[in-house]
Design a protein around this motif. Structure first.
Motif, PDB file in Angstrom:
ATOM      1  N   PRO A  29       0.786  -1.235   0.000  1.00  0.00           N
ATOM      2  CA  PRO A  29       0.000   0.000   0.000  1.00  0.00           C
ATOM      3  C   PRO A  29       0.822   1.290   0.000  1.00  0.00           C
ATOM      4  N   VAL A  30       2.076   1.236   0.506  1.00  0.00           N
ATOM      5  CA  VAL A  30       2.765   2.523   0.693  1.00  0.00           C
ATOM      6  C   VAL A  30       4.174   2.552   0.092  1.00  0.00           C
ATOM      7  N   GLY A  69       8.847   4.660   3.696  1.00  0.00           N
ATOM      8  CA  GLY A  69       9.811   4.231   4.708  1.00  0.00           C
ATOM      9  C   GLY A  69      10.295   2.824   4.480  1.00  0.00           C
ATOM     10  N   THR A 105       3.563  10.848   0.742  1.00  0.00           N
ATOM     11  CA  THR A 105       4.539  11.090   1.803  1.00  0.00           C
ATOM     12  C   THR A 105       5.874  10.436   1.477  1.00  0.00           C
ATOM     13  N   LEU A 138      15.860   5.910  15.037  1.00  0.00           N
ATOM     14  CA  LEU A 138      16.367   7.101  14.365  1.00  0.00           C
ATOM     15  C   LEU A 138      16.530   6.724  12.896  1.00  0.00           C
ATOM     16  N   PRO A 139      16.580   7.713  12.017  1.00  0.00           N
ATOM     17  CA  PRO A 139      16.746   7.386  10.594  1.00  0.00           C
ATOM     18  C   PRO A 139      18.076   6.660  10.419  1.00  0.00           C
ATOM     19  N   PHE A 267      21.582   3.461  15.937  1.00  0.00           N
ATOM     20  CA  PHE A 267      20.408   2.829  15.325  1.00  0.00           C
ATOM     21  C   PHE A 267      20.287   1.390  15.812  1.00  0.00           C
ATOM     22  N   ARG A 287      -3.510   0.326  14.029  1.00  0.00           N
ATOM     23  CA  ARG A 287      -4.183   0.023  12.753  1.00  0.00           C
ATOM     24  C   ARG A 287      -5.065  -1.219  12.893  1.00  0.00           C
TER      25      ARG A 287
HETATM   26  C1  3H9 Z   1      12.451   3.544   8.534  1.00  0.00           C
HETATM   27  O1  3H9 Z   1      12.234   3.994   7.457  1.00  0.00           O
HETATM   28  C2  3H9 Z   1      13.827   3.174   9.026  1.00  0.00           C
HETATM   29  C3  3H9 Z   1      14.946   3.718   8.187  1.00  0.00           C
HETATM   30  O2  3H9 Z   1      15.295   5.007   8.602  1.00  0.00           O
HETATM   31  C4  3H9 Z   1      16.191   2.903   8.349  1.00  0.00           C
HETATM   32  C5  3H9 Z   1      16.266   1.635   7.633  1.00  0.00           C
HETATM   33  C6  3H9 Z   1      17.629   0.994   7.739  1.00  0.00           C
HETATM   34  N1  3H9 Z   1       6.159  -0.693   6.557  1.00  0.00           N
HETATM   35  O3  3H9 Z   1      -1.268   4.051   8.060  1.00  0.00           O
HETATM   36  P1  3H9 Z   1      -2.126   3.426   7.011  1.00  0.00           P
HETATM   37  C7  3H9 Z   1       1.042  -0.343   6.185  1.00  0.00           C
HETATM   38  S1  3H9 Z   1      11.212   3.244   9.640  1.00  0.00           S
HETATM   39  C8  3H9 Z   1       5.241  -1.664   6.445  1.00  0.00           C
HETATM   40  O4  3H9 Z   1      -3.398   2.814   7.434  1.00  0.00           O
HETATM   41  P2  3H9 Z   1      -2.545   6.007   5.812  1.00  0.00           P
HETATM   42  C9  3H9 Z   1       0.115  -0.219   7.380  1.00  0.00           C
HETATM   43  O5  3H9 Z   1       0.423  -1.147   8.373  1.00  0.00           O
HETATM   44  C10 3H9 Z   1       9.733   3.655   8.763  1.00  0.00           C
HETATM   45  N2  3H9 Z   1       3.917  -1.424   6.375  1.00  0.00           N
HETATM   46  O6  3H9 Z   1      -2.399   4.433   5.801  1.00  0.00           O
HETATM   47  C11 3H9 Z   1      -1.240  -0.460   6.726  1.00  0.00           C
HETATM   48  O7  3H9 Z   1      -1.382  -1.846   6.560  1.00  0.00           O
HETATM   49  P3  3H9 Z   1      -2.837  -2.533   6.660  1.00  0.00           P
HETATM   50  C12 3H9 Z   1       9.534   5.116   8.691  1.00  0.00           C
HETATM   51  C13 3H9 Z   1       3.512  -0.159   6.415  1.00  0.00           C
HETATM   52  O8  3H9 Z   1      -2.846   6.395   4.427  1.00  0.00           O
HETATM   53  C14 3H9 Z   1      -1.077   0.158   5.347  1.00  0.00           C
HETATM   54  O9  3H9 Z   1       0.335   0.262   5.110  1.00  0.00           O
HETATM   55  N3  3H9 Z   1       8.228   5.377   8.113  1.00  0.00           N
HETATM   56  C15 3H9 Z   1       4.419   0.902   6.542  1.00  0.00           C
HETATM   57  O10 3H9 Z   1      -3.415   6.443   6.926  1.00  0.00           O
HETATM   58  C16 3H9 Z   1      -1.681   1.547   5.238  1.00  0.00           C
HETATM   59  O11 3H9 Z   1      -1.196   2.349   6.294  1.00  0.00           O
HETATM   60  C17 3H9 Z   1       7.140   5.505   8.864  1.00  0.00           C
HETATM   61  O12 3H9 Z   1       7.189   5.459  10.074  1.00  0.00           O
HETATM   62  C18 3H9 Z   1       5.798   0.599   6.610  1.00  0.00           C
HETATM   63  N4  3H9 Z   1       6.735   1.549   6.708  1.00  0.00           N
HETATM   64  O13 3H9 Z   1      -1.091   6.541   6.174  1.00  0.00           O
HETATM   65  C19 3H9 Z   1       5.858   5.735   8.131  1.00  0.00           C
HETATM   66  N5  3H9 Z   1       3.729   2.059   6.561  1.00  0.00           N
HETATM   67  O14 3H9 Z   1      -3.652  -1.900   5.577  1.00  0.00           O
HETATM   68  C20 3H9 Z   1       4.794   4.823   8.644  1.00  0.00           C
HETATM   69  C21 3H9 Z   1       2.436   1.732   6.447  1.00  0.00           C
HETATM   70  O15 3H9 Z   1      -2.550  -3.982   6.495  1.00  0.00           O
HETATM   71  N6  3H9 Z   1       3.557   4.933   7.911  1.00  0.00           N
HETATM   72  N7  3H9 Z   1       2.297   0.391   6.366  1.00  0.00           N
HETATM   73  O16 3H9 Z   1      -3.324  -2.176   8.049  1.00  0.00           O
HETATM   74  C22 3H9 Z   1       2.686   5.951   8.067  1.00  0.00           C
HETATM   75  O17 3H9 Z   1       2.926   6.905   8.784  1.00  0.00           O
HETATM   76  C23 3H9 Z   1       1.384   5.853   7.340  1.00  0.00           C
HETATM   77  O18 3H9 Z   1       1.171   4.513   7.026  1.00  0.00           O
HETATM   78  C24 3H9 Z   1       1.294   6.689   6.030  1.00  0.00           C
HETATM   79  C25 3H9 Z   1      -0.031   6.342   5.308  1.00  0.00           C
HETATM   80  C26 3H9 Z   1       1.331   8.169   6.385  1.00  0.00           C
HETATM   81  C27 3H9 Z   1       2.435   6.366   5.100  1.00  0.00           C
END
Ligand code: 3H9
Length: 696
Positions: A29-30, A69, A105, A138-139, A267, A287
């Motif tokens: 989805p994202v 993300g 986003t 943290l990122p 991290f 969620r």
């Molecule tokens: C990161 O990036 C670490 C890095 O810095 C380092 C790496 C080494 N992964 O919220 P919604 C799913 S940490 C997997 O209802 P909206 C969510 O569970 C990440 N799944 O939609 C849901 O599933 P379901 C940093 C994810 O439109 C579906 O997508 N990023 C992820 O209200 C829809 O989500 C974040 O923290 C994910 N990353 O909002 C962003 N994200 O339908 C986290 C979402 O099965 N995400 N899902 O229940 C959000 O803030 C919101 O989902 C977003 C959309 C604003 C994107």
């Protein structure tokens, strides 16, 4: 997908327009950075680099958003496919400019990928952010080092410690985005931009090489100390904000690669710790709470445009504000003109205070107030689609109101009670339409608190439940479906803690000992400080007061809490709470009268006595089917009662410390103090089977 697009893998295509290669990701989805997305990115960039006809690359996403993300579901699992860092190196070191085209986003790893692109174009509705802090992280893909190099330390501190999603216009202003595209024209604008930078011979701008912002920040060493001091209260107990700050300090003071090493180390510390595990759990739990197993997408949502609220007191007023702020027309009913006027004036005052802080315009205030109608006639609710009763917490009064509503409300209207404790089925029995009756339990202050317990009665229809869940979301609440039992989920668990806190005071602890232990555990305040804030005289009356409890004695002495200048605590002129010798004496006298031999009580016992019965009660709630899943119980306590986020909720905490330990302690307490500590059958069963709440 354009007609000439070539498929690179299951989630990636590439097409060439003139001399611009367009790499498109489509991983609903994202577009999270799962292994196929990372692989697709590598294939896409490499294909563009290998094609001599291509001079620049646009990276764009299909669906609702740019990369949101890292894929959180992959955390803790063995890595598969190319690492994110390898992907980023491929992009950043590309010999042709790469432009990120952002809609929806660009969050976390998504923004970190965009930061390795040489330029960024976004539509105005897009938002960028590094929200890892909200997952206790943290990122970890260079974001901590690149963001300060592009926006400076002050903005990076703000973005990374709040996790805020910054609108594209503000990103443009701070240099994070290079150009805005017209809404709906992202692809063509990004392609034109890519052509332009090639035509102008602009350099391959690598954010890691930028220096001017961090050099300027290096000249301001007080920046970090001031930021820490200003936010100490907000960050209390959380590890991630401090680690984010340390990384930004490293970005300012160290060469890029050394800063990256600091980021990696911190991290990994966070990623393997219990706080991030708790916060990631909460992300999915929130969620999950929206999903009701027996209510599918096929259940009709009832149209709700007009809302009626009965009672213009603190609760009714707060409830009304939720709906007014979300654009619903609200009719509020009172029995006396003076009370109605007072209620409406309070709503206006609250909005105006928000406007004074700059969070609303005066026009917004007027729009909201324009949606509000006050009346003394219940009959005026006849055309409301949803009616919420917020009158005195008394069954006879509530039944009378619902009996009258039954005759007034239009067919199909949802009839809701804001009761915090009473039997919703009995309330429904006062109507001829129990299928339309539901509990909507708001928490005080109702315009602020995020939790909404939605109480499913025995006869409540699926349509009414589905509509209520959706309305909860629309008014910005975290809605949790619960069953009918005294106190539902939240207050039922609270009563366990309150009982133990009161008993501990008689046995040997002082209110401030208990408050300190729970504050240190992470609650914003302990139960006695909370009582002082709320007022000890809630539900107390002078006529019926018989000096039979400490609370009654305090109220009789006019120690009614903060509002009267003293309660369990004394208060200085700045409202700082000070342990009270008067209260100490009252407690000692009470204990002596009851022949209690007071003893020293350890902090450990205070915590276990307050918290383990809560976990046990949560298990009983699950066993009786009053909550759908353990994580729903946690969501209630996190959003309605100040349970510290980094401890995941009482059920998560039970799993974390181990259910065998909880069971053993409950049995010991049971042997010492009786049946209040009887372990729930579910707790016994899970321990016997070697399972935990997460296995349910
Ligand atoms: C990161 O990036 C670490 C890095 O810095 C380092 C790496 C080494 N992964 O919220 P919604 C799913 S940490 C997997 O209802 P909206 C969510 O569970 C990440 N799944 O939609 C849901 O599933 P379901 C940093 C994810 O439109 C579906 O997508 N990023 C992820 O209200 C829809 O989500 C974040 O923290 C994910 N990353 O909002 C962003 N994200 O339908 C986290 C979402 O099965 N995400 N899902 O229940 C959000 O803030 C919101 O989902 C977003 C959309 C604003 C994107």
């Amino acid at each position: 997908m354009s007609a000439d697009a070539k498929i690179l893998n299951a989630v990636t295509t590439i097409s060439v327009e003139g001399d611009v290669a367009i790499v498109t990701l489509n991983s609903p989805p994202v577009n999270a950075l799962s292994a196929p997305v990372r692989e697709g990115l590598t294939l896409g960039i490499n294909a563009a680099l290998a094609d001599s006809a291509v001079k620049s690359v646009v990276l764009i996403c299909d669906g609702r958003t740019f990369i949101a993300g890292a894929d959180i579901t992959e955390f803790g699992k063995a890595p598969v496919g190319p690492s994110l860092q390898d992907v980023q190196n491929t992009i950043e070191n590309a010999s042709k400019p790469v432009v990120a085209a952002i809609h929806g986003t660009a969050l976390g790893g998504g923004l970190e990928v965009a930061l390795t692109c040489h330029y960024r174009v976004a539509v105005p509705s897009a938002k960028c952010g590094l929200p890892e802090v909200n997952l206790g992280l943290l990122p970890g893909a260079g974001g901590t080092q690149r963001l300060p190099r592009i926006v400076g330390a002050a903005k990076a501190l703000e973005m990374m410690t709040t996790g805020q999603h910054v609108p594209a216009k503000a990103c443009l202003a701070m240099g994070l985005v290079d150009e805005l595209a017209e809404e709906g024209k992202l692809r063509e604008t990004a392609v034109a931009f890519a052509k332009k930078i090639v035509a102008e011979g602009r350099p391959l701008k690598r954010v890691r090489d930028l220096e001017d912002k961090v050099l300027a920040d290096r000249a301001n060493p007080g920046l970090f100390a001031e930021f820490r001091k200003a936010n100490a209260r907000k960050f209390r107990g959380f590890m991630a904000p401090e680690s984010n700050i340390k990384c930004i300090e490293a970005a300012v003071n160290l060469p890029f690669d050394e800063g990256m090493a600091v980021e990696r180390k911190l991290f990994m510390e966070l990623m393997t710790g219990s706080q991030s595990a708790a916060q990631r759990y909460v992300f999915f739990a929130e969620r999950q709470a929206a999903k009701i197993p027996d209510i599918g997408d096929d259940v009709a949502i009832l149209p709700v445009k007009k809302v009626g609220v009965i009672g213009a007191g603190t609760m009714g007023g707060g409830i009304s504000m939720n709906f007014l702020s979300a654009g619903y027309a609200v009719t509020i009913v009172e029995t006396q003109q003076a009370a109605l006027d007072r209620g409406i004036a309070t709503i206006r005052k609250n909005y105006e205070n928000t406007a004074k802080k700059g969070r609303l315009t005066q026009a917004d205030v007027e729009t909201r107030m324009g949606l509000l109608t006050g009346t003394l006639a219940l009959e005026d609710l006849a055309d409301c689609d949803l009616i919420i009763e917020a009158v005195f917490e008394n069954m006879e009064i509530k039944k009378d109101v619902f009996g009258r509503l039954d005759k007034i409300a239009k067919a199909g209207a949802i009839l809701a009670s804001n009761t915090s404790y009473l039997d919703v089925n009995e309330i429904a029995s006062a109507t001829t339409r129990p299928e339309s009756v539901i509990g909507l339990h708001f928490f005080s202050p109702a315009n602020v608190m995020r939790l909404l317990e939605i109480v499913r009665g025995a006869a409540t229809s699926k349509e009414v439940i589905a509509t209520s869940m959706q309305i909860g979301k629309k008014i910005g609440k975290v809605a949790v479906l619960v069953g009918v039992c005294p106190g539902f989920v939240g207050n039922r668990i609270l009563s366990q803690r309150q009982r133990e806190a009161q008993k501990l005071v008689m046995e040997g602890a002082m209110p401030w000992d208990i408050d300190r232990v729970l504050f240190d555990f992470g609650f914003p305040m302990g139960p006695f400080a909370m009582s002082d804030l709320a007022g000890l005289d809630i539900g107390w009356s002078k006529e019926n007061s018989k000096s039979s409890t400490i609370r009654e004695v305090l109220c009789e002495m006019d120690r009614r809490g903060q509002k009267s200048g003293s309660g369990y605590y004394d208060y200085d002129e700045n409202r700082n709470a000070i342990p009270s010798p008067v209260v100490e004496k009252i407690i000692l006298d009470f204990a002596a009268q009851q022949g209690i031999n007071r003893r020293d009580i350890s902090d450990e016992e205070i915590l276990e006595r307050c918290v383990y019965p809560m976990i046990n009660e949560g298990a009983k709630i699950l066993e009786e089917g009053m909550a759908i899943r353990a994580s729903d119980v946690d969501i209630v306590w996190l959003n309605g009662y100040g349970w510290p986020l980094y401890r995941g909720g009482p059920m998560f905490y039970g799993d974390l410390i181990g259910l065998p330990k909880v069971l053993e302690k409950m049995k010991t307490f049971q042997a010492q103090m009786g049946e209040e500590f009887k372990p729930s059958a579910l707790l016994e069963r899970l321990v016997a089977e070697g399972k935990s709440f997460k296995d349910l």
